[in-house]
Scaffold this motif. Structure first.
Motif, PDB file in Angstrom:
ATOM      1  N   ASP A  54       8.325  -2.366  -4.321  1.00 51.29           N
ATOM      2  CA  ASP A  54       6.975  -2.820  -4.639  1.00 51.29           C
ATOM      3  C   ASP A  54       6.088  -2.802  -3.391  1.00 51.29           C
ATOM      4  N   ALA A  55       6.629  -3.312  -2.288  1.00 47.87           N
ATOM      5  CA  ALA A  55       5.858  -3.378  -1.044  1.00 47.87           C
ATOM      6  C   ALA A  55       5.530  -1.981  -0.530  1.00 47.87           C
ATOM      7  N   GLU A  56       6.465  -1.052  -0.657  1.00 44.38           N
ATOM      8  CA  GLU A  56       6.200   0.320  -0.214  1.00 44.38           C
ATOM      9  C   GLU A  56       5.114   0.966  -1.068  1.00 44.38           C
ATOM     10  N   LEU A  57       5.167   0.747  -2.379  1.00 44.00           N
ATOM     11  CA  LEU A  57       4.122   1.270  -3.260  1.00 44.00           C
ATOM     12  C   LEU A  57       2.762   0.703  -2.878  1.00 44.00           C
ATOM     13  N   ASP A  58       2.702  -0.602  -2.671  1.00 40.08           N
ATOM     14  CA  ASP A  58       1.437  -1.239  -2.308  1.00 40.08           C
ATOM     15  C   ASP A  58       0.877  -0.655  -1.018  1.00 40.08           C
ATOM     16  N   ALA A  59       1.749  -0.378  -0.051  1.00 36.72           N
ATOM     17  CA  ALA A  59       1.306   0.163   1.229  1.00 36.72           C
ATOM     18  C   ALA A  59       0.718   1.563   1.062  1.00 36.72           C
ATOM     19  N   TYR A  60       1.335   2.383   0.232  1.00 34.78           N
ATOM     20  CA  TYR A  60       0.806   3.734  -0.009  1.00 34.78           C
ATOM     21  C   TYR A  60      -0.550   3.671  -0.715  1.00 34.78           C
ATOM     22  N   LEU A  61      -0.673   2.785  -1.691  1.00 36.71           N
ATOM     23  CA  LEU A  61      -1.947   2.650  -2.389  1.00 36.71           C
ATOM     24  C   LEU A  61      -3.032   2.152  -1.435  1.00 36.71           C
ATOM     25  N   GLU A  62      -2.667   1.217  -0.565  1.00 38.74           N
ATOM     26  CA  GLU A  62      -3.610   0.705   0.433  1.00 38.74           C
ATOM     27  C   GLU A  62      -4.057   1.797   1.398  1.00 38.74           C
ATOM     28  N   ALA A  63      -3.125   2.724   1.711  1.00 36.68           N
ATOM     29  CA  ALA A  63      -3.443   3.812   2.634  1.00 36.68           C
ATOM     30  C   ALA A  63      -4.292   4.897   1.980  1.00 36.68           C
ATOM     31  N   GLY A  64      -4.556   4.761   0.692  1.00 34.04           N
ATOM     32  CA  GLY A  64      -5.462   5.676   0.011  1.00 34.04           C
ATOM     33  C   GLY A  64      -4.820   6.884  -0.617  1.00 34.04           C
ATOM     34  N   TYR A  65      -3.496   6.891  -0.747  1.00 36.14           N
ATOM     35  CA  TYR A  65      -2.842   8.038  -1.388  1.00 36.14           C
ATOM     36  C   TYR A  65      -3.058   7.987  -2.896  1.00 36.14           C
ATOM     37  N   PRO A  66      -3.597   9.053  -3.489  1.00 36.91           N
ATOM     38  CA  PRO A  66      -3.725   9.084  -4.950  1.00 36.91           C
ATOM     39  C   PRO A  66      -2.456   9.572  -5.638  1.00 36.91           C
ATOM     40  N   ARG A  67      -1.531  10.174  -4.845  1.00 40.24           N
ATOM     41  CA  ARG A  67      -0.301  10.751  -5.393  1.00 40.24           C
ATOM     42  C   ARG A  67       0.886  10.227  -4.570  1.00 40.24           C
ATOM     43  N   ILE A  68       1.936   9.750  -5.252  1.00 37.23           N
ATOM     44  CA  ILE A  68       3.044   9.076  -4.572  1.00 37.23           C
ATOM     45  C   ILE A  68       4.372   9.501  -5.201  1.00 37.23           C
ATOM     46  N   LYS A  69       5.357   9.751  -4.336  1.00 34.84           N
ATOM     47  CA  LYS A  69       6.698  10.116  -4.799  1.00 34.84           C
ATOM     48  C   LYS A  69       7.648   8.927  -4.661  1.00 34.84           C
TER      49      LYS A  69
END
Length: 387
Positions: A164-179
């Motif tokens: 969950d924390a890793e997902l939140d960090a990617y979203l915060e960094a502005g990534y629209p696409r995440i693996k």
């Protein structure tokens, strides 16, 4: 690049007159600042081989070989077996060099030899770009993109709270696409797929990478969870040799299949690309024979209506930068992996920031300097040299 280096490149001899004087393999090892956890296990240390090629024109090239383990063995192969085939030869005859190096060992293409060739090949292209005073993407005569789309990689196969924390960090960094990484436990993987979709919301584009975790029945079950939760691809669900399994899975799911990081050459990608089993081909330039063979693989995919999405993984800045150049040039680029590890291989080895540090809103600018457009920090090379 310094003014003196630029002047040297500008007044250098034409590429046909430039001869190779030395090939030097530098085995390097680092401890990752944060472990990478996949269905294969936990990675805390990783290696690569930096390949340096020197010429009689004073122009040096840099390449990278995927050598996550046993880097000294790769360096020995390059220094003792490939180097003698290149000394004194013209830099620009890259296809001839590739084929000559391929004949260094008998047997089918793949393994250490092709990965070793990759580092040499990237370095040769770097020299050609510098000699022409052109960035590699321009030398390849491609699409002329000045930026490319990227996706964040990856959310590790860890406990829910950490994921969950890793997902939140990617979203915060502005990534629209995440693996997202999934593991061998099918039910747990399906729960992870549903959980992170709910947490990310419908706007985020999500995909998964399973690193060959499943048999066919398990892959079908995971694919159903992906369909239900709107994921955009299913990466490496099966063993790469199980081509019949991939073909059957394609019939039993509507989720696009992605694979190719485990393929070394264009003939290994041919079957699943030509019959459109794969929607996306993902060669790794530091494994799949460098710029020369990766370009062939991407062009085959384009001819067959299949997308191209470079694999990066636990590599260094040279692999990452070379991948950006080829991605910029290919007409069927889908997007490029943007690996999040802030490790010395990506942040200290050269004078260019890593892709994860440079991306903005899932877009990454393409380097504009000659060749790869980077300069190696040789002090860091010495510090990371494999003992």
């Amino acid at each position: 690049m310094s003014a003196s280096s630029q002047q040297q490149i500008t007044r250098s001899a034409p590429a046909p007159d430039i001869k190779i004087t030395d090939v030097i393999a530098h085995p390097l090892t680092q401890k990752l600042p944060k472990s990478t956890v996949t269905s294969w296990g936990t990675y805390e240390h990783v290696s690569l081989v930096l390949v340096e090629i020197r010429t009689d024109a004073g122009i040096n090239g840099i390449g990278e070989t995927l050598a996550r383990f046993a880097p000294k063995a790769y360096a020995e192969l390059i220094n003792t077996t490939l180097r003698p085939r290149l000394i004194g030869k013209p830099v620009h005859e890259i296809s001839a060099h590739w084929n000559n190096m391929r004949r260094a060992l008998s047997g089918r293409c793949g393994g250490m030899l092709i990965e070793a060739i990759a580092g040499v090949d990237i370095a040769l292209w770097d020299i050609l770009g510098k000699a022409a005073n052109m960035p590699l993407w321009m030398l390849l005569g491609g699409e002329g993109r000045t930026s490319i789309p990227v996706y964040a990689a990856s959310i590790n196969w860890v406990e829910d709270a950490e994921a969950d924390a890793e997902l939140d960090a990617y979203l915060e960094a502005g990534y629209p696409r995440i693996k997202i990484k999934t593991g061998k436990q099918v039910k747990a993987s399906c729960r992870r797929i549903e959980r992170l979709r709910k947490r990310a919301g419908d706007a985020a584009e999500l995909c998964i990478d399973s690193n060959w975790a499943y048999n066919l029945d398990g892959a079908v079950e995971v694919a159903k969870a992906l369909e239900d939760n709107g994921y955009f691809w299913f990466e490496e669900p099966l063993n790469p040799e199980d081509e019949a399994g991939y073909e059957e899975l394609r019939k039993r799911t509507s989720v696009p299949l992605a694979a190719g990081e485990s393929n070394y050459t264009v003939d290994q990608a041919q079957r699943l690309v030509q019959n459109r089993t794969l929607s996306v081909l993902q060669p790794d330039i530091a494994r799949s024979g460098g710029v020369t063979e990766t370009r062939r693989m991407a062009e085959l995919a384009h001819a067959c209506g299949v997308g191209y999405a470079p694999h990066i993984g636990m590599s260094g800045i040279v692999c990452e930068t070379a991948s950006i150049h080829v991605a910029s040039a290919m007409p069927n680029l889908r997007m490029m992996e943007c690996h999040s590890d802030i490790s010395p291989f990506k942040t200290e080895l050269a004078d260019i920031a890593s892709a994860s540090q440079r991306q903005k809103g899932g877009e990454l600018s393409v380097p504009t300097g000659p060749g790869l457009g980077l300069e190696i920090n040789w002090d860091v090379v010495e510090r990371l040299r494999t003992p």
